[in-house]
Scaffold this motif. Structure first.
Motif, PDB file in Angstrom:
ATOM      1  N   ILE A  15     -16.756 -29.060  27.069  1.00 50.96           N
ATOM      2  CA  ILE A  15     -16.528 -30.259  26.260  1.00 50.96           C
ATOM      3  C   ILE A  15     -16.339 -31.459  27.183  1.00 50.96           C
ATOM      4  CG2 ILE A  15     -15.024 -31.359  24.560  1.00 50.96           C
ATOM      5  CD1 ILE A  15     -16.576 -28.979  23.487  1.00 50.96           C
ATOM      6  N   GLU A  16     -17.054 -32.553  26.917  1.00 55.15           N
ATOM      7  CA  GLU A  16     -16.846 -33.791  27.663  1.00 55.15           C
ATOM      8  C   GLU A  16     -15.501 -34.392  27.252  1.00 55.15           C
ATOM      9  OE1 GLU A  16     -18.545 -35.201  30.020  1.00 55.15           O
ATOM     10  OE2 GLU A  16     -20.280 -33.860  30.017  1.00 55.15           O
ATOM     11  N   LEU A  17     -14.743 -34.880  28.229  1.00 50.73           N
ATOM     12  CA  LEU A  17     -13.412 -35.415  27.954  1.00 50.73           C
ATOM     13  C   LEU A  17     -13.330 -36.888  28.336  1.00 50.73           C
ATOM     14  CD1 LEU A  17     -11.195 -32.463  29.255  1.00 50.73           C
ATOM     15  CD2 LEU A  17     -11.936 -32.933  26.911  1.00 50.73           C
ATOM     16  N   GLY A  18     -12.704 -37.670  27.451  1.00 52.93           N
ATOM     17  CA  GLY A  18     -12.506 -39.086  27.707  1.00 52.93           C
ATOM     18  C   GLY A  18     -11.103 -39.509  27.341  1.00 52.93           C
ATOM     19  N   LEU A  19     -10.703 -40.670  27.837  1.00 50.77           N
ATOM     20  CA  LEU A  19      -9.364 -41.192  27.572  1.00 50.77           C
ATOM     21  C   LEU A  19      -9.471 -42.692  27.335  1.00 50.77           C
ATOM     22  CD1 LEU A  19      -6.157 -40.189  29.516  1.00 50.77           C
ATOM     23  CD2 LEU A  19      -6.539 -42.552  28.849  1.00 50.77           C
ATOM     24  N   ILE A  20      -8.816 -43.171  26.293  1.00 52.16           N
ATOM     25  CA  ILE A  20      -8.789 -44.596  25.971  1.00 52.16           C
ATOM     26  C   ILE A  20      -7.328 -45.013  25.810  1.00 52.16           C
ATOM     27  CG2 ILE A  20      -9.568 -46.418  24.418  1.00 52.16           C
ATOM     28  CD1 ILE A  20     -11.686 -44.467  23.355  1.00 52.16           C
ATOM     29  N   THR A  21      -6.904 -46.015  26.576  1.00 51.87           N
ATOM     30  CA  THR A  21      -5.518 -46.448  26.473  1.00 51.87           C
ATOM     31  C   THR A  21      -5.414 -47.956  26.568  1.00 51.87           C
ATOM     32  OG1 THR A  21      -3.296 -46.277  27.467  1.00 51.87           O
ATOM     33  CG2 THR A  21      -5.157 -46.118  28.973  1.00 51.87           C
ATOM     34  N   ASN A  22      -4.529 -48.531  25.788  1.00 49.46           N
ATOM     35  CA  ASN A  22      -4.179 -49.929  25.963  1.00 49.46           C
ATOM     36  C   ASN A  22      -3.219 -50.048  27.145  1.00 49.46           C
ATOM     37  OD1 ASN A  22      -5.706 -50.718  23.763  1.00 49.46           O
ATOM     38  ND2 ASN A  22      -3.971 -50.876  22.363  1.00 49.46           N
ATOM     39  N   GLY A  23      -3.202 -51.222  27.774  1.00 50.33           N
ATOM     40  CA  GLY A  23      -2.249 -51.436  28.849  1.00 50.33           C
ATOM     41  C   GLY A  23      -2.893 -52.054  30.078  1.00 50.33           C
ATOM     42  N   PHE A  24      -2.078 -52.187  31.112  1.00 52.56           N
ATOM     43  CA  PHE A  24      -2.529 -52.753  32.379  1.00 52.56           C
ATOM     44  C   PHE A  24      -3.138 -51.647  33.237  1.00 52.56           C
ATOM     45  CE2 PHE A  24       0.635 -55.751  30.860  1.00 52.56           C
ATOM     46  CZ  PHE A  24      -0.004 -56.963  31.076  1.00 52.56           C
ATOM     47  N   THR A  25      -4.252 -51.946  33.854  1.00 49.67           N
ATOM     48  CA  THR A  25      -5.043 -50.929  34.531  1.00 49.67           C
ATOM     49  C   THR A  25      -4.266 -50.214  35.621  1.00 49.67           C
ATOM     50  OG1 THR A  25      -7.024 -52.251  34.091  1.00 49.67           O
ATOM     51  CG2 THR A  25      -7.209 -50.491  35.737  1.00 49.67           C
ATOM     52  N   ALA A  26      -3.640 -50.959  36.522  1.00 51.60           N
ATOM     53  CA  ALA A  26      -2.944 -50.330  37.652  1.00 51.60           C
ATOM     54  C   ALA A  26      -1.819 -49.427  37.172  1.00 51.60           C
ATOM     55  CB  ALA A  26      -2.405 -51.407  38.596  1.00 51.60           C
ATOM     56  N   LEU A  27      -1.064 -49.894  36.195  1.00 52.05           N
ATOM     57  CA  LEU A  27       0.065 -49.112  35.691  1.00 52.05           C
ATOM     58  C   LEU A  27      -0.420 -47.848  34.996  1.00 52.05           C
ATOM     59  CD1 LEU A  27       3.101 -48.824  35.076  1.00 52.05           C
ATOM     60  CD2 LEU A  27       2.716 -50.174  33.007  1.00 52.05           C
ATOM     61  N   GLN A  28      -1.394 -47.975  34.120  1.00 53.68           N
ATOM     62  CA  GLN A  28      -1.859 -46.807  33.376  1.00 53.68           C
ATOM     63  C   GLN A  28      -2.563 -45.795  34.283  1.00 53.68           C
ATOM     64  OE1 GLN A  28      -0.033 -46.826  30.992  1.00 53.68           O
ATOM     65  NE2 GLN A  28      -1.183 -47.096  29.107  1.00 53.68           N
ATOM     66  N   MET A  29      -3.316 -46.274  35.257  1.00 57.02           N
ATOM     67  CA  MET A  29      -3.972 -45.336  36.172  1.00 57.02           C
ATOM     68  C   MET A  29      -2.935 -44.603  37.025  1.00 57.02           C
ATOM     69  SD  MET A  29      -7.110 -45.200  35.442  1.00 57.02           S
ATOM     70  CE  MET A  29      -7.489 -44.064  36.799  1.00 57.02           C
ATOM     71  N   SER A  30      -1.872 -45.285  37.413  1.00 60.56           N
ATOM     72  CA  SER A  30      -0.796 -44.609  38.153  1.00 60.56           C
ATOM     73  C   SER A  30      -0.154 -43.525  37.303  1.00 60.56           C
ATOM     74  CB  SER A  30       0.269 -45.629  38.594  1.00 60.56           C
ATOM     75  OG  SER A  30      -0.235 -46.508  39.563  1.00 60.56           O
ATOM     76  N   ASN A  31       0.024 -43.814  36.018  1.00 52.61           N
ATOM     77  CA  ASN A  31       0.625 -42.829  35.125  1.00 52.61           C
ATOM     78  C   ASN A  31      -0.299 -41.626  34.932  1.00 52.61           C
ATOM     79  OD1 ASN A  31       2.705 -44.657  34.883  1.00 52.61           O
ATOM     80  ND2 ASN A  31       2.102 -45.388  32.867  1.00 52.61           N
ATOM     81  N   ILE A  32      -1.593 -41.895  34.775  1.00 46.44           N
ATOM     82  CA  ILE A  32      -2.563 -40.815  34.620  1.00 46.44           C
ATOM     83  C   ILE A  32      -2.576 -39.930  35.858  1.00 46.44           C
ATOM     84  CG2 ILE A  32      -5.048 -40.344  34.463  1.00 46.44           C
ATOM     85  CD1 ILE A  32      -5.181 -42.964  32.724  1.00 46.44           C
ATOM     86  N   GLN A  33      -2.570 -40.546  37.013  1.00 43.41           N
ATOM     87  CA  GLN A  33      -2.568 -39.791  38.265  1.00 43.41           C
ATOM     88  C   GLN A  33      -1.273 -39.006  38.439  1.00 43.41           C
ATOM     89  OE1 GLN A  33      -3.388 -43.040  40.899  1.00 43.41           O
ATOM     90  NE2 GLN A  33      -5.534 -43.182  40.252  1.00 43.41           N
ATOM     91  N   ALA A  34      -0.161 -39.583  38.005  1.00 43.43           N
ATOM     92  CA  ALA A  34       1.125 -38.891  38.125  1.00 43.43           C
ATOM     93  C   ALA A  34       1.161 -37.621  37.273  1.00 43.43           C
ATOM     94  CB  ALA A  34       2.266 -39.828  37.717  1.00 43.43           C
ATOM     95  N   LEU A  35       0.451 -37.645  36.146  1.00 40.78           N
ATOM     96  CA  LEU A  35       0.383 -36.455  35.296  1.00 40.78           C
ATOM     97  C   LEU A  35      -0.582 -35.408  35.847  1.00 40.78           C
ATOM     98  CD1 LEU A  35       0.315 -38.042  31.705  1.00 40.78           C
ATOM     99  CD2 LEU A  35       2.281 -37.077  32.919  1.00 40.78           C
TER     100      LEU A  35
END
Length: 227
Positions: free
Chosen positions: A109-129
């Motif tokens: 299955i192809e996986l995607g993610l869509i989130t509102n917010g500031f890019t640097a902050l959200q990418m840091s959170n994604i990487q932290a998970l």
């Protein structure tokens, strides 16, 4: 045929409520020289209240906190910078997240993610998970210049995954920004139930836990047993 599953981040994959409380507790301790006069629980509770589940940006939150608690020795700008640079250290996922993404990926299955917010902050959170590697497309509203519930960001995500919206399932917790908007874009919408919303949500399916998603998907996809 369903070929892709897309997710919201905050409140769907990231347990934002737990993460926020954890961060605020850590910040209260880290900035004890400025915040130590404030009882920890009072600081946490007021921060969470002012934050309004992320819909009030933190500049306003910190300015209000400084005024109410008569904080000295720092500025709201310094506390905001601490939030932006350190929030990822407090990130907590919902249970069964990695297991779910691993299984979906194994099933092709192809996986995607869509989130509102500031890019640097959200990418840091994604990487932290530890989940960035699972997604073929990650769209953050600041970077894209589009923000949920604008249905165009859902269509753009499907395009980047190489699928049609009608071949996609979207999973999110917000009744309008996630469920209604993804349905308007032509996707099947699954609501990750959040008790904060007490009115009925018109979704194609409802889950309480991420572990339920594979079972729900079986109604839309014929899964062969994993070997």
């Amino acid at each position: 045929m369903i070929r892709a599953v897309l997710f919201d981040l905050d409140g769907t994959l990231l347990d934002r409520d737990s993460s926020l409380k954890r961060f605020v507790e850590m910040q209260h301790q880290r900035w004890g020289h400025c915040l130590g006069h404030i009882p920890k629980e009072a600081f946490i509770n007021r921060f969470v209240e002012l934050d309004a589940r992320g819909y009030v940006w933190k500049d306003a939150v910190y300015q209000q906190l400084i005024d109410e608690f008569e904080i000295q020795g720092t500025t709201w700008e310094e506390l905001l910078e601490d939030y932006v640079s350190q929030f990822h250290q407090a990130c907590v996922s919902f249970p069964n997240l990695l297991e779910l993404l691993e299984e979906l990926q194994q099933r092709g299955i192809e996986l995607g993610l869509i989130t509102n917010g500031f890019t640097a902050l959200q990418m840091s959170n994604i990487q932290a998970l530890g989940i960035e590697r699972y997604f073929s497309a990650i769209l953050v509203s600041e970077q894209e210049g589009l923000r949920k519930p604008d249905h165009r960001i859902f269509k753009l995500a499907a395009e980047r995954l190489g699928v049609a919206p009608e071949e996609s399932i979207y999973v999110g917790d917000h009744p309008m920004n996630d469920v209604q908007a993804s349905r308007e874009a032509g996707m099947i919408a699954i609501w990750k139930k959040d008790e904060y919303w007490d009115s009925p949500v018109e979704a194609d399916a409802v889950i309480n836990d991420l572990s339920e998603l594979v079972g729900i998907l079986e109604h839309f996809i014929h899964f062969e047993p994993l070997k």
